[in-house]
Write an enzyme that holds these catalytic residues in place. Structure first.
Site, PDB file in Angstrom:
ATOM      1  N   ASP A 110     -13.874 -15.988  30.831  1.00 38.27           N
ATOM      2  CA  ASP A 110     -14.823 -15.992  29.722  1.00 38.27           C
ATOM      3  C   ASP A 110     -15.991 -16.912  30.099  1.00 38.27           C
ATOM      4  OD1 ASP A 110     -16.108 -15.389  27.395  1.00 38.27           O
ATOM      5  OD2 ASP A 110     -14.406 -15.769  26.086  1.00 38.27           O
TER       6      ASP A 110
HETATM    7  C1  BGC Z   1     -17.173 -14.523  24.363  1.00 36.83           C
HETATM    8  C2  BGC Z   1     -16.746 -13.237  25.015  1.00 36.83           C
HETATM    9  C3  BGC Z   1     -17.946 -12.477  25.518  1.00 36.83           C
HETATM   10  C4  BGC Z   1     -18.763 -13.369  26.418  1.00 36.83           C
HETATM   11  C5  BGC Z   1     -19.975 -12.684  26.997  1.00 36.83           C
HETATM   12  C6  BGC Z   1     -18.145 -15.314  25.219  1.00 36.83           C
HETATM   13  O1  BGC Z   1     -18.683 -16.388  24.546  1.00 36.83           O
HETATM   14  O2  BGC Z   1     -16.023 -15.301  24.091  1.00 36.83           O
HETATM   15  O3  BGC Z   1     -16.005 -12.458  24.099  1.00 36.83           O
HETATM   16  O4  BGC Z   1     -17.534 -11.320  26.183  1.00 36.83           O
HETATM   17  O5  BGC Z   1     -19.185 -14.493  25.693  1.00 36.83           O
HETATM   18  O6  BGC Z   1     -20.888 -12.350  26.034  1.00 36.83           O
END
Ligand code: BGC
Length: 716
Positions: free
Chosen positions: A258
């Site tokens: 993540d």
């Molecule tokens: C979120 C993810 C997301 C990623 C990219 C993160 O802050 O937890 O779910 O895919 O950002 O946007």
């Protein structure tokens, strides 16, 4: 093994290899720290192998061109985005869509979202989000399919199929990324990014099944969650990532961290520096470092220290390149986004958006036949801050959605009821403490045939980093609602409350006092048209809530799959499992949702009476629509092991069926349940098929009092 990839690996420098393991953001939505480097230069140098947050055909093409025409090895970029519930055309938020209980529809919306995103050059979506969520304080419940693990597994399969299509290399297919692995939905006290501590059993029964289903459906990538589970951050969770996911489930796709999560291992307190953080993540099996310098800067140091090997790095690079190859990017990096879509495709998608939105809205209450609005309705009062709030309709993860293209409820009603007089006032803002507009809004109510009270949250009040300790109506909306309800009672005008939210809201007072109550969630681009379809009765509501609605914050977490207590609640016995101040019962149970028909259930048949693990149980129940309107009913099938070595939940969802009946008509809903689905993780968590009696419960929602009960006996 691909000869192309092996040949490339031989030619790659360490910096180029680490580039393939690094994902950078181009622009747009940012959910964490940003990076300072010159992106175009990094792409040319091959030190960035994938991108996120890049939209638009021209822009994706321009960066792809730099990669395949100006970088040394000409390795194409992998371009990803959060396409959770639509790309430009927005479907209802996932929590809403789950309530349609329709795998074919879930698959169709994912397919359409993929086609639309791919037409813009996107090849990867960070979806489906599969976190089982039982805590409405947690804003990300909006992105999830709700509280039930069996449902989440169904949803997982449908979404993976939809995004990836039949052939990942097709120009309209995109790779799915199941997230967030795992148990993110169980963050402490519903606070985003907080620690998680759940039992091994809960992991296996609640949080892992949807990921097992995604792997089975061939999901191309998986994202570990930000959080730690019992002290081990998921980004570094070797036992669950390498052990469970890769070795046990056979997942051989790409693990994408993540956002900034590898560097955050330092803050978790499990790594002293970037090299140690990178080592932990790589050893756990994470292939791509999203938005942190850990792999780029930390892995060279870790190599020098002898903490990781080049073989381990190569294995990760091989997986990333394999995904690019499977997506057809080496053969034609421009296959996605080759041509703009035609108007027909866009119109077809909007029709689907309207259909799924009508299927997602849940009619929670309908007293005094307040709905549907009669054909004779002349004067409608459309009040509240969400009545004409087109930009909010897309909900929290409207990634590239055209917010301005959404249709507000007021606009939808204008189109549906051209002859009616629509009086509108917001009365109050969604949030804030200004009550000055209330009196004018109340004054509009005089002489109205009905009042539509449109309340709820702003889109940004749910989703990531949007936990709410008191998930009630924000601002002065309750004051507005109470003033309107009072006035309506004096005039005997029906009040229909419509809630827009990314979570179940705690509104027992409203549920009691409004004549009708709808959970619209955030219905997406076609919100207003879909709601007008339902309010006017053109379509009977059929959505069901995929999550329990609490009546008080103190009941959270509240979900139907609880285990029994040795002292079940008994109002006449103090020493039983209950609250002194609120009932145990939720405001609305899982699966609840009304339509304009009225369904009566009878004659449950379960055959055969005794089954082995390879048999299939057939369940039939008769239904009659005794109401005045045609409607569709969702029939749920739950089970309960009466006696088992490990106490089983009071109800477990194992199936559903839908049946549409004209007024006065009768029909039979048929469900089949493979007995093997009655296996459960035994005392040592190995699945067992345990002989004994199992109740089969069938009915309209997870309220035992409303279910017909039959049973089967399992034999060894
Ligand atoms: C979120 C993810 C997301 C990623 C990219 C993160 O802050 O937890 O779910 O895919 O950002 O946007």
């Amino acid at each position: 093994m691909s000869a192309r990839i092996e040949a490339l690996l031989k030619r790659m420098t360490l910096a180029e290899k680490l580039g393939q393991l690094s994902m950078s953001a181009a622009h747009d939505a940012i959910t964490g720290p940003t990076e300072a480097h010159d992106l175009a230069q990094a792409v040319r140098q091959g030190t960035v192998g994938s991108l996120l947050n890049l939209t638009g055909r021209e822009r994706t093409r321009a960066l792809q061109r730099l990669a395949v025409e100006e970088s040394r090895l000409r390795i194409p970029l992998l371009i990803g985005l959060d396409v959770l519930h639509g790309y430009r055309t927005l479907f209802p938020i996932p929590l809403a869509e789950a309530g349609a209980f329709d795998e074919a529809l879930w698959e169709r919306t994912a397919r359409e979202a993929a086609i639309e995103a791919a037409a813009d050059g996107i090849a990867l979506t960070f979806a489906p989000m599969l976190d089982v969520a039982r805590d409405p304080r947690w804003g990300r419940i909006a992105e999830s399919p709700g509280e039930d693990p069996w449902l989440a597994a169904r949803y997982a399969r449908a979404k993976v199929r939809g995004f990836q299509g039949a052939e990942l290399a097709a120009a309209d297919a995109i790779a799915a990324c199941a997230k967030h692995f795992c148990a993110y939905g169980a963050v402490c006290a519903g606070r985003d990014y907080a620690p998680v501590d759940v039992s091994e059993r809960t992991l296996h029964e609640v949080h892992l099944p949807a990921f097992a289903a995604a792997v089975e459906a061939g999901v191309a990538s998986i994202m570990p969650a930000f959080v730690d589970v019992a002290g081990v951050p998921m980004t570094a969770h070797r036992r669950l990532l390498r052990g469970w996911l890769r070795d046990e489930q056979g997942f051989d796709g790409v693990l994408i961290s993540d956002y900034h999560a590898i560097a955050e291992l330092l803050r978790h307190g499990v790594a002293a520096d970037l090299a140690a953080a990178a080592t932990l993540a790589l050893k756990a099996g994470v292939d791509i470092d999203m938005m942190s310098p850990a792999y780029r800067e930390g892995l060279p140091v870790a190599l020098e220290r002898g903490h990781v090997t080049m073989d381990e790095i190569d294995a990760a690079v091989r997986r990333v390149l394999t995904l690019k190859e499977r997506l057809g990017l080496f053969d034609d990096p421009y296959r996605r986004g080759a041509a703009p879509e035609d108007a027909g495709a866009i119109a077809r998608r909007r029709r689907l958006a309207r259909e799924i939105a009508t299927r997602s809205v849940v009619l929670l209450k309908n007293a005094r036949a307040a709905l549907p609005l009669g054909a004779a309705v002349r004067r409608l009062c459309v009040l509240g801050p969400l009545a004409d709030a087109a930009a909010e309709m897309g909900g929290c993860w409207a990634a590239a959605g055209r917010r301005e293209a959404s249709v507000s409820l007021l606009e939808g009603l204008r189109a549906a009821l051209p002859q009616a007089e629509l009086r509108h006032a917001a009365g109050v803002a969604i949030d804030g403490d200004d009550r000055r507009g209330i009196a004018a809004a109340v004054a509009l109510c005089a002489g109205a045939d009905a009042i539509l009270l449109c309340l709820g949250e702003a889109a940004e009040m749910s989703g990531e980093a949007a936990s709410r300790a008191c998930p009630e109506l924000p601002g002065e909306q309750r004051a507005l609602a109470e003033a309107v309800l009072e006035q309506a009672r004096a005039n005997d005008t029906p009040v229909i409350a419509i809630l827009f939210s990314g979570r179940p809201l705690i509104v027992p007072w409203l549920a009691e006092r409004a004549d009708a109550l709808l959970a619209a969630w955030f219905p997406g681009t076609e919100a207003g048209h879909a709601l007008a379809d339902l309010l006017t009765g053109r379509v009977s509501p059929s959505g069901r809530t995929p999550v329990t609605w609490p009546r008080a914050v103190g009941q959270i977490p509240i979900f139907f799959g609880q285990r029994p207590s040795g002292r079940p609640a008994d109002a006449n016995d103090r020493y039983t499992s209950r609250y002194l101040d609120v009932p145990n019962e939720p405001l609305f149970p899982f699966g609840h949702g009304l339509g304009y028909g009225r369904f009566e259930y009878s004659n449950l048949r379960v055959t055969p009476a005794i089954v082995g693990a390879r048999d299939t149980i057939r369940v039939c129940v008769d239904l009659a629509n005794t109401g005045a309107h045609a409607a569709e009913e969702t029939v749920f099938l739950f089970v309960r092991h009466e006696v088992a070595r490990v106490a089983r939940p009071l109800l477990e969802l194992k199936g559903y069926a839908r049946i549409a009946l004209e007024p006065g008509a009768r029909g039979t809903a048929q469900l089949s349940l493979p007995a093997a689905e009655l296996r459960y993780p035994g005392p040592d968590l190995v699945p067992v098929f345990e002989p004994g009696a199992v109740e089969i419960l069938v009915g309209p929602c997870a309220d035992r009092a409303r279910l017909l009960v039959g049973g089967v006996r399992l034999r060894a």
